[in-house]
Enzyme design. Structure first.
Site, PDB file in Angstrom:
ATOM      1  N   GLN A 173      58.770  29.285  68.787  1.00  0.00           N
ATOM      2  CA  GLN A 173      57.818  30.387  68.583  1.00  0.00           C
ATOM      3  C   GLN A 173      57.583  30.686  67.103  1.00  0.00           C
ATOM      4  O   GLN A 173      56.454  30.961  66.684  1.00  0.00           O
ATOM      5  CB  GLN A 173      58.305  31.641  69.308  1.00  0.00           C
ATOM      6  CG  GLN A 173      58.170  31.513  70.818  1.00  0.00           C
ATOM      7  CD  GLN A 173      58.540  32.792  71.547  1.00  0.00           C
ATOM      8  OE1 GLN A 173      59.091  33.710  70.952  1.00  0.00           O
ATOM      9  NE2 GLN A 173      58.244  32.839  72.819  1.00  0.00           N
TER      10      GLN A 173
ATOM     11  N   GLU B 217      38.483  28.613  36.489  1.00  0.00           N
ATOM     12  CA  GLU B 217      37.167  29.161  36.875  1.00  0.00           C
ATOM     13  C   GLU B 217      37.261  30.642  37.273  1.00  0.00           C
ATOM     14  O   GLU B 217      36.545  31.114  38.149  1.00  0.00           O
ATOM     15  CB  GLU B 217      36.519  28.305  37.972  1.00  0.00           C
ATOM     16  CG  GLU B 217      36.330  26.864  37.495  1.00  0.00           C
ATOM     17  CD  GLU B 217      35.174  26.142  38.113  1.00  0.00           C
ATOM     18  OE1 GLU B 217      34.228  26.810  38.552  1.00  0.00           O
ATOM     19  OE2 GLU B 217      35.220  24.895  38.140  1.00  0.00           O
TER      20      GLU B 217
ATOM     21  N   SER C 299      42.453  34.811  40.118  1.00  0.00           N
ATOM     22  CA  SER C 299      42.295  35.687  41.297  1.00  0.00           C
ATOM     23  C   SER C 299      42.121  37.136  40.869  1.00  0.00           C
ATOM     24  O   SER C 299      41.364  37.901  41.495  1.00  0.00           O
ATOM     25  CB  SER C 299      43.524  35.558  42.214  1.00  0.00           C
ATOM     26  OG  SER C 299      43.545  34.284  42.804  1.00  0.00           O
TER      27      SER C 299
HETATM   28  N1  COS Z   1      24.406  35.041  36.575  1.00  0.00           N
HETATM   29  C1  COS Z   1      23.510  35.400  35.615  1.00  0.00           C
HETATM   30  N2  COS Z   1      23.773  36.346  34.671  1.00  0.00           N
HETATM   31  C2  COS Z   1      24.976  36.920  34.713  1.00  0.00           C
HETATM   32  C3  COS Z   1      25.938  36.603  35.682  1.00  0.00           C
HETATM   33  C4  COS Z   1      25.615  35.614  36.640  1.00  0.00           C
HETATM   34  N3  COS Z   1      26.489  35.279  37.582  1.00  0.00           N
HETATM   35  N4  COS Z   1      27.035  37.339  35.460  1.00  0.00           N
HETATM   36  C5  COS Z   1      26.783  38.107  34.410  1.00  0.00           C
HETATM   37  N5  COS Z   1      25.538  37.855  33.965  1.00  0.00           N
HETATM   38  C6  COS Z   1      24.858  38.509  32.838  1.00  0.00           C
HETATM   39  C7  COS Z   1      24.830  40.009  33.030  1.00  0.00           C
HETATM   40  O1  COS Z   1      23.672  40.405  33.724  1.00  0.00           O
HETATM   41  C8  COS Z   1      24.805  40.518  31.602  1.00  0.00           C
HETATM   42  O2  COS Z   1      23.501  40.403  31.103  1.00  0.00           O
HETATM   43  P1  COS Z   1      22.960  41.385  29.925  1.00  0.00           P
HETATM   44  O3  COS Z   1      23.583  40.923  28.665  1.00  0.00           O
HETATM   45  O4  COS Z   1      21.480  41.172  29.946  1.00  0.00           O
HETATM   46  O5  COS Z   1      23.375  42.772  30.287  1.00  0.00           O
HETATM   47  C9  COS Z   1      25.672  39.502  30.883  1.00  0.00           C
HETATM   48  O6  COS Z   1      25.652  38.309  31.657  1.00  0.00           O
HETATM   49  C10 COS Z   1      27.105  39.964  30.716  1.00  0.00           C
HETATM   50  O7  COS Z   1      27.642  40.099  32.012  1.00  0.00           O
HETATM   51  P2  COS Z   1      28.878  41.034  32.334  1.00  0.00           P
HETATM   52  O8  COS Z   1      28.570  42.433  31.834  1.00  0.00           O
HETATM   53  O9  COS Z   1      29.231  40.870  33.741  1.00  0.00           O
HETATM   54  O10 COS Z   1      29.980  40.426  31.385  1.00  0.00           O
HETATM   55  P3  COS Z   1      31.473  40.840  31.295  1.00  0.00           P
HETATM   56  O11 COS Z   1      31.891  40.733  29.890  1.00  0.00           O
HETATM   57  O12 COS Z   1      31.724  42.149  31.978  1.00  0.00           O
HETATM   58  O13 COS Z   1      32.186  39.680  32.149  1.00  0.00           O
HETATM   59  C11 COS Z   1      34.010  38.720  33.302  1.00  0.00           C
HETATM   60  C12 COS Z   1      33.500  39.846  32.443  1.00  0.00           C
HETATM   61  C13 COS Z   1      35.498  38.906  33.403  1.00  0.00           C
HETATM   62  C14 COS Z   1      33.369  38.786  34.681  1.00  0.00           C
HETATM   63  C15 COS Z   1      33.677  37.334  32.699  1.00  0.00           C
HETATM   64  O14 COS Z   1      34.049  37.322  31.351  1.00  0.00           O
HETATM   65  C16 COS Z   1      34.399  36.247  33.446  1.00  0.00           C
HETATM   66  O15 COS Z   1      33.950  35.789  34.480  1.00  0.00           O
HETATM   67  N6  COS Z   1      35.556  35.813  32.913  1.00  0.00           N
HETATM   68  C17 COS Z   1      36.273  34.693  33.478  1.00  0.00           C
HETATM   69  C18 COS Z   1      35.783  33.468  32.825  1.00  0.00           C
HETATM   70  C19 COS Z   1      36.183  32.257  33.581  1.00  0.00           C
HETATM   71  O16 COS Z   1      36.026  32.160  34.774  1.00  0.00           O
HETATM   72  N7  COS Z   1      36.682  31.295  32.826  1.00  0.00           N
HETATM   73  C20 COS Z   1      36.994  30.035  33.353  1.00  0.00           C
HETATM   74  C21 COS Z   1      36.220  29.036  32.565  1.00  0.00           C
HETATM   75  S1  COS Z   1      35.962  27.536  33.370  1.00  0.00           S
HETATM   76  S2  COS Z   1      37.715  26.814  33.609  1.00  0.00           S
END
Ligand code: COS
Length: 384
Positions: A279, A363, A366
């Protein structure tokens, strides 16, 4: 709501499954053990369209939709997350971003090359001090005449030593913050571009990772993707595609761990019966199955939204969060069900666990996915 796959989606799933069994499964363990980059697999994959599943066939793709892409990545994820990682980066982060943001000339020049696998793509956003805080770009690009000159470092770039084309992000105007970032298409044979392999990773050992050093890399203005201030948006939109491919691959990986566990527990005897009859074992199998199916449907839901061509950051982040954590948890349970042999490389489950651990980090961790989801729902921004 229709839960049936189209004949094209099913055909792609079957084609990818057959390819994975014939070309990837027999060498995955050795490639991992010896950190062999799977060049031969990519060479065989290129004519099938699977290097870029959603590009049209005339560009070398399979002409699939995003559900088809998920089915393909699931099948590859079942046997080797290193290969799936290389494809996620090549297809989802590089090729699809050029398709979305590239000029006609850039699309014509690069998409068929990437689609047919004549060029391999990578994606360089992360720096040693710009991981989760991706806006903190220090690699600089300055205009000199009608060229851009790039200087600085990038870190943790998948396929960085192997790629031919690097989609790379740079700060062009620090005063503008994230609106001063630009995206460049950098041929990796450009003088001054240097990649150094990272050794000693826990998993994804056949998917080579590199740190990059750019010293006076000169690029013509035609290598700018989008406009100079669009780089951060381009990176975030690329990650909406990248995270989706990661999530799909993780569903496949978790499914493989579940399948291996069902098979092993039916075979392994204890107390006069297969342990599958116990189980507590069935409870584990049931928990694993429920988690895998939940993650799978979140991926397909995200794929459904992506097929509409609308913003899917929320759906993709939920799918990535759940699928990657599921892959880790299910792989760990699979090792437990295999007992001592599960802790050796005699069975693939230990490789799946090592590989899955990376997916909850790259990317977007979490924790970052949770904050994206939380911001979407509450309107409160935890990043300021
Ligand atoms: N598609 C299109 N535009 C996007 C978007 C998306 N998915 N996400 C955000 N934007 C735009 C927003 O609209 C904003 O535009 P404006 O400048 O005109 O206002 C701009 O991008 C900034 O977006 P946001 O305010 O969300 O940015 P943040 O600094 O708050 O982002 C996180 C913070 C943490 C979400 C971001 O830095 C992130 O994803 N970090 C992790 C990075 C990552 O995954 N790294 C791995 C790299 S590959 S191994």
């Amino acid at each position: 709501m229709n839960f049936d796959f189209s004949p094209e989606q099913t055909a792609l799933q079957m084609q990818t499954r057959a390819f994975a069994q014939e070309h990837i499964a027999p060498v995955a363990a050795r490639n991992d053990r010896e950190e062999i980059f799977p060049r031969a697999i990519l060479d065989n994959l290129a004519p099938t369209g699977l290097m870029t599943p959603t590009l049209p066939p005339e560009m070398g793709g399979a002409g699939a939709d995003f559900i088809g892409e998920a089915l393909a990545f699931e099948e590859i994820g079942k046997v080797c997350s290193s290969v799936r990682t290389i494809l996620s980066v090549h297809n989802s982060l590089c090729a699809l971003t050029i398709k979305q943001w590239g000029s006609q000339e850039q699309q014509t020049r690069y998409l068929p090359e990437l689609g047919h696998g004549r060029l391999l793509g990578c994606f360089a956003l992360t720096e040693f001090t710009a991981g989760s805080e991706a806006t903190n770009q220090n690699l600089g690009a300055r205009p000199v005449g009608d060229e851009w000159v790039l200087n600085g470092r990038k870190a943790w770039v998948s396929s960085g030593t192997k790629a031919d084309l690097c989609l790379l992000f740079a700060q062009t105007d620090p005063a503008q913050g994230h609106r001063g970032i630009a995206a460049f298409l950098v041929p990796t044979d450009t003088p001054g571009f240097q990649a150094e392999k990272v050794w000693g990773k826990t998993g994804l050992r056949s998917a080579h990772t590199a740190h990059l050093n750019l010293k006076d890399v000169r690029l013509p203005a035609t290598q700018l993707l989008g406009r100079a201030g669009d780089g951060f948006k381009i990176a975030m939109s690329a990650l909406d595609n990248g995270r989706y491919g990661v999530a799909a691959g993780c569903v496949g990986q978790a499914q493989a761990c579940l399948d291996a566990s069902v098979a092993y527990t039916k075979e392994r005897q204890a107390f006069g019966k297969p342990i599958a009859a116990k189980q507590l074992v069935q409870e584990m199998i049931a928990d694993m199955a429920a988690a895998v199916e939940s993650a799978r449907f979140l991926v397909y839901r995200a794929g459904h939204v992506k097929n509409k061509g609308i913003r899917n950051t929320y759906e993709t982040s939920i799918a990535k969060l759940v699928a990657t954590e599921t892959a880790v948890n299910v792989a760990r349970q699979a090792i437990q069900l295999h007992g001592a042999v599960g802790y050796t490389n005699e069975y693939p489950v230990e490789r799946h666990l090592r590989d899955a651990l990376a997916t909850t980090i790259y990317e977007g961790t979490s924790q970052i996915q949770k904050l994206i989801i939380g911001r979407h729902l509450t309107g409160e921004n935890a990043f300021v």
